[in-house]
Write a protein that holds these residues in place. Structure first.
Motif, PDB file in Angstrom:
ATOM      1  N   PRO A   1       0.818  -1.210   0.000  1.00  0.00           N
ATOM      2  CA  PRO A   1       0.000   0.000   0.000  1.00  0.00           C
ATOM      3  C   PRO A   1       0.856   1.267   0.000  1.00  0.00           C
ATOM      4  CG  PRO A   1      -0.828  -1.572   1.587  1.00  0.00           C
ATOM      5  CD  PRO A   1       0.468  -2.136   1.074  1.00  0.00           C
ATOM      6  N   ALA A   2       0.461   2.223  -0.841  1.00  0.00           N
ATOM      7  CA  ALA A   2       1.185   3.495  -0.933  1.00  0.00           C
ATOM      8  C   ALA A   2       0.349   4.584  -0.269  1.00  0.00           C
ATOM      9  CB  ALA A   2       1.407   3.835  -2.401  1.00  0.00           C
ATOM     10  N   ARG A   3       1.017   5.655   0.141  1.00  0.00           N
ATOM     11  CA  ARG A   3       0.275   6.834   0.601  1.00  0.00           C
ATOM     12  C   ARG A   3       0.227   7.805  -0.576  1.00  0.00           C
ATOM     13  NH1 ARG A   3       3.647   6.413   5.108  1.00  0.00           N
ATOM     14  NH2 ARG A   3       4.674   8.399   4.714  1.00  0.00           N
ATOM     15  N   VAL A   4      -0.959   8.277  -0.899  1.00  0.00           N
ATOM     16  CA  VAL A   4      -1.123   9.077  -2.110  1.00  0.00           C
ATOM     17  C   VAL A   4      -1.897  10.354  -1.795  1.00  0.00           C
ATOM     18  CG1 VAL A   4      -1.923   9.016  -4.508  1.00  0.00           C
ATOM     19  CG2 VAL A   4      -1.312   6.902  -3.378  1.00  0.00           C
ATOM     20  N   LYS A   5      -1.429  11.468  -2.364  1.00  0.00           N
ATOM     21  CA  LYS A   5      -2.112  12.737  -2.106  1.00  0.00           C
ATOM     22  C   LYS A   5      -2.146  13.556  -3.396  1.00  0.00           C
ATOM     23  CE  LYS A   5      -0.540  16.010   1.056  1.00  0.00           C
ATOM     24  NZ  LYS A   5       0.133  16.221   2.321  1.00  0.00           N
ATOM     25  N   LEU A   6      -3.334  13.992  -3.777  1.00  0.00           N
ATOM     26  CA  LEU A   6      -3.446  14.874  -4.942  1.00  0.00           C
ATOM     27  C   LEU A   6      -3.045  16.278  -4.497  1.00  0.00           C
ATOM     28  CD1 LEU A   6      -4.546  15.214  -7.920  1.00  0.00           C
ATOM     29  CD2 LEU A   6      -6.670  15.943  -6.853  1.00  0.00           C
ATOM     30  N   LEU A   7      -1.974  16.818  -5.055  1.00  0.00           N
ATOM     31  CA  LEU A   7      -1.494  18.130  -4.612  1.00  0.00           C
ATOM     32  C   LEU A   7      -2.147  19.268  -5.388  1.00  0.00           C
ATOM     33  CD1 LEU A   7       2.359  17.526  -4.158  1.00  0.00           C
ATOM     34  CD2 LEU A   7       0.560  17.401  -2.427  1.00  0.00           C
ATOM     35  N   SER A   8      -2.314  19.083  -6.690  1.00  0.00           N
ATOM     36  CA  SER A   8      -2.969  20.118  -7.488  1.00  0.00           C
ATOM     37  C   SER A   8      -3.430  19.524  -8.809  1.00  0.00           C
ATOM     38  CB  SER A   8      -2.014  21.288  -7.735  1.00  0.00           C
ATOM     39  OG  SER A   8      -0.960  20.867  -8.562  1.00  0.00           O
ATOM     40  N   ALA A   9      -4.317  20.251  -9.461  1.00  0.00           N
ATOM     41  CA  ALA A   9      -4.837  19.777 -10.739  1.00  0.00           C
ATOM     42  C   ALA A   9      -4.944  20.951 -11.693  1.00  0.00           C
ATOM     43  CB  ALA A   9      -6.204  19.144 -10.534  1.00  0.00           C
ATOM     44  N   ASP A  10      -4.692  20.698 -12.946  1.00  0.00           N
ATOM     45  CA  ASP A  10      -4.771  21.738 -13.971  1.00  0.00           C
ATOM     46  C   ASP A  10      -5.744  21.249 -15.051  1.00  0.00           C
ATOM     47  OD1 ASP A  10      -4.420  23.415 -16.116  1.00  0.00           O
ATOM     48  OD2 ASP A  10      -2.227  23.458 -15.995  1.00  0.00           O
ATOM     49  N   PRO A  11      -7.035  21.591 -14.887  1.00  0.00           N
ATOM     50  CA  PRO A  11      -8.046  21.073 -15.818  1.00  0.00           C
ATOM     51  C   PRO A  11      -7.805  21.556 -17.246  1.00  0.00           C
ATOM     52  CG  PRO A  11      -9.055  22.129 -13.903  1.00  0.00           C
ATOM     53  CD  PRO A  11      -7.614  22.453 -13.854  1.00  0.00           C
TER      54      PRO A  11
ATOM     55  N   GLN B   1      -5.004  22.032 -18.851  1.00  0.00           N
ATOM     56  CA  GLN B   1      -4.010  21.195 -19.539  1.00  0.00           C
ATOM     57  C   GLN B   1      -4.179  19.718 -19.217  1.00  0.00           C
ATOM     58  OE1 GLN B   1      -0.079  22.564 -20.104  1.00  0.00           O
ATOM     59  NE2 GLN B   1      -0.499  24.558 -19.231  1.00  0.00           N
ATOM     60  N   SER B   2      -5.234  19.425 -18.468  1.00  0.00           N
ATOM     61  CA  SER B   2      -5.530  18.046 -18.081  1.00  0.00           C
ATOM     62  C   SER B   2      -4.304  17.330 -17.510  1.00  0.00           C
ATOM     63  CB  SER B   2      -6.084  17.275 -19.279  1.00  0.00           C
ATOM     64  OG  SER B   2      -6.474  15.993 -18.860  1.00  0.00           O
ATOM     65  N   LYS B   3      -3.811  17.861 -16.427  1.00  0.00           N
ATOM     66  CA  LYS B   3      -2.714  17.181 -15.736  1.00  0.00           C
ATOM     67  C   LYS B   3      -2.832  17.427 -14.234  1.00  0.00           C
ATOM     68  CE  LYS B   3       0.538  20.895 -16.619  1.00  0.00           C
ATOM     69  NZ  LYS B   3       1.543  21.422 -17.487  1.00  0.00           N
ATOM     70  N   ALA B   4      -2.214  16.575 -13.474  1.00  0.00           N
ATOM     71  CA  ALA B   4      -2.303  16.692 -12.015  1.00  0.00           C
ATOM     72  C   ALA B   4      -0.937  16.416 -11.393  1.00  0.00           C
ATOM     73  CB  ALA B   4      -3.318  15.682 -11.476  1.00  0.00           C
ATOM     74  N   ILE B   5      -0.751  17.011 -10.216  1.00  0.00           N
ATOM     75  CA  ILE B   5       0.478  16.776  -9.468  1.00  0.00           C
ATOM     76  C   ILE B   5       0.101  15.923  -8.257  1.00  0.00           C
ATOM     77  CG2 ILE B   5       2.425  17.847  -8.249  1.00  0.00           C
ATOM     78  CD1 ILE B   5       2.374  18.730 -11.140  1.00  0.00           C
ATOM     79  N   ILE B   6       0.776  14.796  -8.131  1.00  0.00           N
ATOM     80  CA  ILE B   6       0.420  13.842  -7.080  1.00  0.00           C
ATOM     81  C   ILE B   6       1.653  13.434  -6.292  1.00  0.00           C
ATOM     82  CG2 ILE B   6      -0.505  11.506  -6.672  1.00  0.00           C
ATOM     83  CD1 ILE B   6      -2.138  11.958  -9.254  1.00  0.00           C
ATOM     84  N   GLU B   7       1.477  13.404  -4.983  1.00  0.00           N
ATOM     85  CA  GLU B   7       2.569  12.938  -4.115  1.00  0.00           C
ATOM     86  C   GLU B   7       2.297  11.473  -3.766  1.00  0.00           C
ATOM     87  OE1 GLU B   7       4.146  15.404  -0.640  1.00  0.00           O
ATOM     88  OE2 GLU B   7       3.115  13.738   0.332  1.00  0.00           O
ATOM     89  N   ILE B   8       3.318  10.664  -3.874  1.00  0.00           N
ATOM     90  CA  ILE B   8       3.138   9.246  -3.546  1.00  0.00           C
ATOM     91  C   ILE B   8       4.330   8.754  -2.729  1.00  0.00           C
ATOM     92  CG2 ILE B   8       4.028   8.598  -5.858  1.00  0.00           C
ATOM     93  CD1 ILE B   8       2.246   6.035  -5.587  1.00  0.00           C
ATOM     94  N   THR B   9       4.014   8.040  -1.648  1.00  0.00           N
ATOM     95  CA  THR B   9       5.078   7.502  -0.789  1.00  0.00           C
ATOM     96  C   THR B   9       5.009   5.982  -0.816  1.00  0.00           C
ATOM     97  OG1 THR B   9       4.983   9.446   0.643  1.00  0.00           O
ATOM     98  CG2 THR B   9       6.024   7.475   1.564  1.00  0.00           C
ATOM     99  N   ILE B  10       6.155   5.377  -1.174  1.00  0.00           N
ATOM    100  CA  ILE B  10       6.231   3.911  -1.206  1.00  0.00           C
ATOM    101  C   ILE B  10       7.486   3.494  -0.441  1.00  0.00           C
ATOM    102  CG2 ILE B  10       5.046   3.697  -3.415  1.00  0.00           C
ATOM    103  CD1 ILE B  10       7.765   3.305  -4.772  1.00  0.00           C
TER     104      ILE B  10
END
Ligand code: URA
Length: 244
Positions: free
Chosen positions: A161-171, A173-182
Protein backbone atom coordinates in the motif's frame (compact mmCIF):
# COMPACT_ATOMS: atom_id res chain seq x y z
CA UNK A 1 31.65 -9.98 1.83
CA UNK A 2 33.66 -9.38 -1.27
CA UNK A 3 36.03 -11.45 -3.40
CA UNK A 4 39.62 -10.84 -2.41
CA UNK A 5 40.77 -9.72 -5.87
CA UNK A 6 37.83 -7.30 -6.04
CA UNK A 7 38.71 -5.84 -2.66
CA UNK A 8 42.33 -5.35 -3.76
CA UNK A 9 41.20 -3.65 -6.94
CA UNK A 10 38.77 -1.44 -5.06
CA UNK A 11 41.46 -0.48 -2.59
CA UNK A 12 43.56 0.70 -5.51
CA UNK A 13 46.28 -1.95 -5.12
CA UNK A 14 46.15 -2.96 -8.79
CA UNK A 15 43.69 -3.86 -11.54
CA UNK A 16 41.46 -6.87 -10.91
CA UNK A 17 43.65 -9.05 -13.18
CA UNK A 18 46.92 -7.89 -11.61
CA UNK A 19 45.39 -8.44 -8.17
CA UNK A 20 44.59 -12.04 -9.15
CA UNK A 21 48.20 -12.46 -10.14
CA UNK A 22 49.39 -11.14 -6.77
CA UNK A 23 47.14 -13.64 -5.02
CA UNK A 24 48.36 -16.57 -7.16
CA UNK A 25 51.96 -15.53 -6.47
CA UNK A 26 51.30 -15.84 -2.71
CA UNK A 27 51.85 -12.15 -2.04
CA UNK A 28 48.54 -11.62 -0.28
CA UNK A 29 47.75 -12.48 3.32
CA UNK A 30 44.35 -12.48 4.99
CA UNK A 31 44.45 -12.32 8.79
CA UNK A 32 48.12 -13.32 8.70
CA UNK A 33 47.68 -16.34 6.40
CA UNK A 34 48.84 -16.49 2.78
CA UNK A 35 45.79 -16.98 0.56
CA UNK A 36 46.17 -18.29 -2.99
CA UNK A 37 42.51 -19.05 -3.67
CA UNK A 38 41.05 -16.53 -6.11
CA UNK A 39 37.47 -16.88 -4.93
CA UNK A 40 38.27 -16.19 -1.26
CA UNK A 41 35.67 -13.95 0.31
CA UNK A 42 36.75 -11.23 2.71
CA UNK A 43 34.91 -8.62 4.71
CA UNK A 44 35.78 -5.20 6.04
CA UNK A 45 36.76 -6.75 9.39
CA UNK A 46 39.51 -8.93 7.81
CA UNK A 47 43.08 -7.70 7.80
CA UNK A 48 44.57 -7.89 4.33
CA UNK A 49 48.26 -7.46 3.53
CA UNK A 50 49.99 -7.22 0.17
CA UNK A 51 53.75 -7.76 0.15
CA UNK A 52 53.64 -7.36 3.92
CA UNK A 53 51.91 -3.98 3.76
CA UNK A 54 48.51 -3.63 5.40
CA UNK A 55 45.70 -2.42 3.20
CA UNK A 56 44.37 0.94 4.25
CA UNK A 57 40.62 0.81 4.59
CA UNK A 58 38.92 3.41 2.47
CA UNK A 59 37.13 5.92 4.61
CA UNK A 60 33.37 5.72 4.31
CA UNK A 61 31.76 8.76 2.78
CA UNK A 62 28.11 9.68 2.32
CA UNK A 63 26.57 12.28 0.04
CA UNK A 64 23.05 13.38 -0.72
CA UNK A 65 22.72 14.19 -4.41
CA UNK A 66 19.95 16.02 -6.22
CA UNK A 67 20.08 13.94 -9.36
CA UNK A 68 19.07 15.89 -12.44
CA UNK A 69 17.05 14.29 -15.23
CA UNK A 70 19.03 12.83 -18.14
CA UNK A 71 21.75 11.15 -16.07
CA UNK A 72 22.03 7.48 -15.27
CA UNK A 73 22.18 6.10 -11.73
CA UNK A 74 25.29 4.02 -12.26
CA UNK A 75 29.02 4.41 -12.01
CA UNK A 76 29.76 3.59 -15.64
CA UNK A 77 27.64 3.41 -18.77
CA UNK A 78 28.40 1.29 -21.82
CA UNK A 79 26.64 3.86 -24.00
CA UNK A 80 28.91 6.61 -22.73
CA UNK A 81 26.10 8.61 -21.10
CA UNK A 82 26.78 10.87 -18.16
CA UNK A 83 26.52 9.05 -14.83
CA UNK A 84 25.88 10.20 -11.27
CA UNK A 85 29.53 9.41 -10.48
CA UNK A 86 30.52 12.11 -13.00
CA UNK A 87 28.92 14.65 -10.67
CA UNK A 88 31.65 13.98 -8.06
CA UNK A 89 34.85 14.65 -10.00
CA UNK A 90 36.81 15.78 -6.94
CA UNK A 91 35.89 12.95 -4.59
CA UNK A 92 38.65 10.33 -4.52
CA UNK A 93 36.48 7.60 -2.98
CA UNK A 94 34.54 5.28 -5.29
CA UNK A 95 31.00 6.47 -4.78
CA UNK A 96 28.06 4.43 -5.97
CA UNK A 97 24.35 5.20 -5.79
CA UNK A 98 22.11 3.66 -3.13
CA UNK A 99 19.36 2.19 -5.28
CA UNK A 100 18.52 3.95 -8.50
CA UNK A 101 16.42 6.56 -10.15
CA UNK A 102 15.47 6.26 -13.82
CA UNK A 103 17.36 8.25 -16.42
CA UNK A 104 14.37 10.61 -16.72
CA UNK A 105 13.64 10.83 -12.98
CA UNK A 106 15.21 13.56 -10.88
CA UNK A 107 15.60 13.82 -7.15
CA UNK A 108 17.20 12.54 -4.03
CA UNK A 109 19.87 9.89 -4.34
CA UNK A 110 22.34 8.88 -1.65
CA UNK A 111 25.87 8.24 -2.89
CA UNK A 112 28.33 6.28 -0.76
CA UNK A 113 31.12 3.73 -0.72
CA UNK A 114 29.52 1.96 2.27
CA UNK A 115 28.19 -1.29 0.83
CA UNK A 116 26.67 -2.47 4.11
CA UNK A 117 24.58 0.64 4.65
CA UNK A 118 23.61 0.64 0.98
CA UNK A 119 22.34 -2.93 1.38
CA UNK A 120 20.14 -2.11 4.37
CA UNK A 121 18.81 1.05 2.79
CA UNK A 122 17.73 -0.72 -0.40
CA UNK A 123 16.50 -4.03 1.02
CA UNK A 124 12.68 -4.13 0.95
CA UNK A 125 12.52 -5.67 4.41
CA UNK A 126 13.79 -2.41 5.92
CA UNK A 127 10.79 -0.54 4.49
CA UNK A 128 12.34 2.86 3.92
CA UNK A 129 9.79 5.46 2.87
CA UNK A 130 10.51 7.24 -0.38
CA UNK A 131 8.31 10.12 -1.43
CA UNK A 132 7.89 11.09 -5.07
CA UNK A 133 6.07 13.94 -6.74
CA UNK A 134 4.62 12.93 -10.09
CA UNK A 135 3.04 15.01 -12.78
CA UNK A 136 0.51 12.77 -14.48
CA UNK A 137 -1.58 13.02 -17.62
CA UNK A 138 -5.21 13.41 -16.66
CA UNK A 139 -6.83 14.26 -13.37
CA UNK A 140 -7.69 11.26 -11.23
CA UNK A 141 -10.47 11.46 -8.67
CA UNK A 142 -9.91 9.96 -5.21
CA UNK A 143 -11.55 6.68 -6.14
CA UNK A 144 -9.19 6.25 -9.09
CA UNK A 145 -6.18 6.64 -6.80
CA UNK A 146 -7.51 4.08 -4.33
CA UNK A 147 -5.88 1.04 -6.04
CA UNK A 148 -2.46 2.61 -5.35
CA UNK A 149 -3.36 2.85 -1.67
CA UNK A 150 -4.55 -0.73 -1.57
CA UNK A 151 -1.67 -2.19 -3.56
CA UNK A 152 -1.76 -2.85 -7.23
CA UNK A 153 -0.78 -5.94 -9.20
CA UNK A 154 2.18 -5.34 -11.50
CA UNK A 155 3.80 -8.01 -13.64
CA UNK A 156 6.42 -8.66 -10.93
CA UNK A 157 3.97 -8.83 -8.04
CA UNK A 158 1.61 -6.76 -5.96
CA UNK A 159 2.86 -3.46 -4.59
CA UNK A 160 2.57 -2.66 -0.90
CA UNK A 161 0.00 0.00 0.00
CA UNK A 162 1.19 3.50 -0.93
CA UNK A 163 0.28 6.83 0.60
CA UNK A 164 -1.12 9.08 -2.11
CA UNK A 165 -2.11 12.74 -2.11
CA UNK A 166 -3.45 14.87 -4.94
CA UNK A 167 -1.49 18.13 -4.61
CA UNK A 168 -2.97 20.12 -7.49
CA UNK A 169 -4.84 19.78 -10.74
CA UNK A 170 -4.77 21.74 -13.97
CA UNK A 171 -8.05 21.07 -15.82
CA UNK A 172 -7.04 23.30 -18.75
CA UNK A 173 -4.01 21.20 -19.54
CA UNK A 174 -5.53 18.05 -18.08
CA UNK A 175 -2.71 17.18 -15.74
CA UNK A 176 -2.30 16.69 -12.02
CA UNK A 177 0.48 16.78 -9.47
CA UNK A 178 0.42 13.84 -7.08
CA UNK A 179 2.57 12.94 -4.11
CA UNK A 180 3.14 9.25 -3.55
CA UNK A 181 5.08 7.50 -0.79
CA UNK A 182 6.23 3.91 -1.21
CA UNK A 183 8.81 1.79 0.58
CA UNK A 184 9.62 -0.69 -2.15
CA UNK A 185 12.04 -0.21 -5.02
CA UNK A 186 10.75 -2.22 -7.96
CA UNK A 187 12.07 -1.13 -11.31
CA UNK A 188 10.19 1.96 -12.57
CA UNK A 189 7.65 1.28 -9.85
CA UNK A 190 5.95 4.66 -9.61
CA UNK A 191 5.63 5.01 -13.38
CA UNK A 192 4.20 1.49 -13.67
CA UNK A 193 1.77 2.08 -10.81
CA UNK A 194 0.36 5.18 -12.48
CA UNK A 195 0.30 3.43 -15.87
CA UNK A 196 -1.76 0.69 -14.24
CA UNK A 197 -4.47 3.15 -13.19
CA UNK A 198 -4.44 4.92 -16.56
CA UNK A 199 -2.68 8.15 -15.59
CA UNK A 200 0.80 8.01 -17.12
CA UNK A 201 3.63 9.91 -15.45
CA UNK A 202 5.00 12.82 -17.45
CA UNK A 203 7.55 13.96 -14.91
CA UNK A 204 8.86 12.37 -11.74
CA UNK A 205 10.98 13.60 -8.87
CA UNK A 206 11.98 11.91 -5.62
CA UNK A 207 11.63 14.48 -2.86
CA UNK A 208 12.30 12.43 0.27
CA UNK A 209 14.25 9.40 1.32
CA UNK A 210 13.38 8.45 4.91
CA UNK A 211 13.83 11.77 6.79
CA UNK A 212 16.13 13.30 4.15
CA UNK A 213 14.92 15.99 1.76
CA UNK A 214 16.40 18.03 -1.09
CA UNK A 215 16.21 21.19 0.99
CA UNK A 216 18.82 23.76 -0.08
CA UNK A 217 20.00 21.90 -3.19
CA UNK A 218 19.51 22.57 -6.89
CA UNK A 219 19.56 19.84 -9.52
CA UNK A 220 23.12 18.54 -9.94
CA UNK A 221 24.21 19.71 -6.48
CA UNK A 222 25.13 17.52 -3.55
CA UNK A 223 26.11 17.81 0.09
CA UNK A 224 27.76 15.49 2.55
CA UNK A 225 25.41 13.78 4.98
CA UNK A 226 26.17 14.76 8.56
CA UNK A 227 27.48 12.04 10.84
CA UNK A 228 24.23 12.38 12.77
CA UNK A 229 22.17 11.70 9.63
CA UNK A 230 24.28 8.65 8.84
CA UNK A 231 23.92 7.38 12.40
CA UNK A 232 20.17 7.93 12.25
CA UNK A 233 19.86 6.02 8.98
CA UNK A 234 21.82 3.15 10.52
CA UNK A 235 19.85 3.08 13.75
CA UNK A 236 16.53 3.31 11.95
CA UNK A 237 17.45 0.58 9.50
CA UNK A 238 18.65 -1.68 12.31
CA UNK A 239 15.50 -1.20 14.35
CA UNK A 240 13.23 -1.34 11.30
CA UNK A 241 11.91 2.10 12.11
CA UNK A 242 12.73 3.91 8.92
CA UNK A 243 10.06 6.34 7.92
CA UNK A 244 9.40 9.95 7.31
N1 URA B 1 9.77 4.86 -9.64
C1 URA B 1 9.97 5.12 -10.94
O1 URA B 1 9.09 4.86 -11.76
N2 URA B 1 11.12 5.68 -11.31
C2 URA B 1 12.10 5.98 -10.45
O2 URA B 1 13.15 6.47 -10.86
C3 URA B 1 11.89 5.70 -9.10
C4 URA B 1 10.70 5.14 -8.71
Amino acid sequence: MERLQKMLAHAGVASRRKSEQLILEGKVKVNGQVVKELGTKVSASDTVEVDGVKLEKEQKVYYLLYKPRGIISAVTDDKGRKTVADLFPHIPERLFPVGRLDYETSGLLIMTNDGDLSYTLTHPKFKIDKTYVARVKGIPVKEQLRPLERGIVLEDGKTAPARVKLLSADPKQSKAIIEITIHEGKNRQVRRMFDAIGFPVQKLKRERFAFLTLHGLNAGESRELTSHEVKLLRVMAETGKIGS
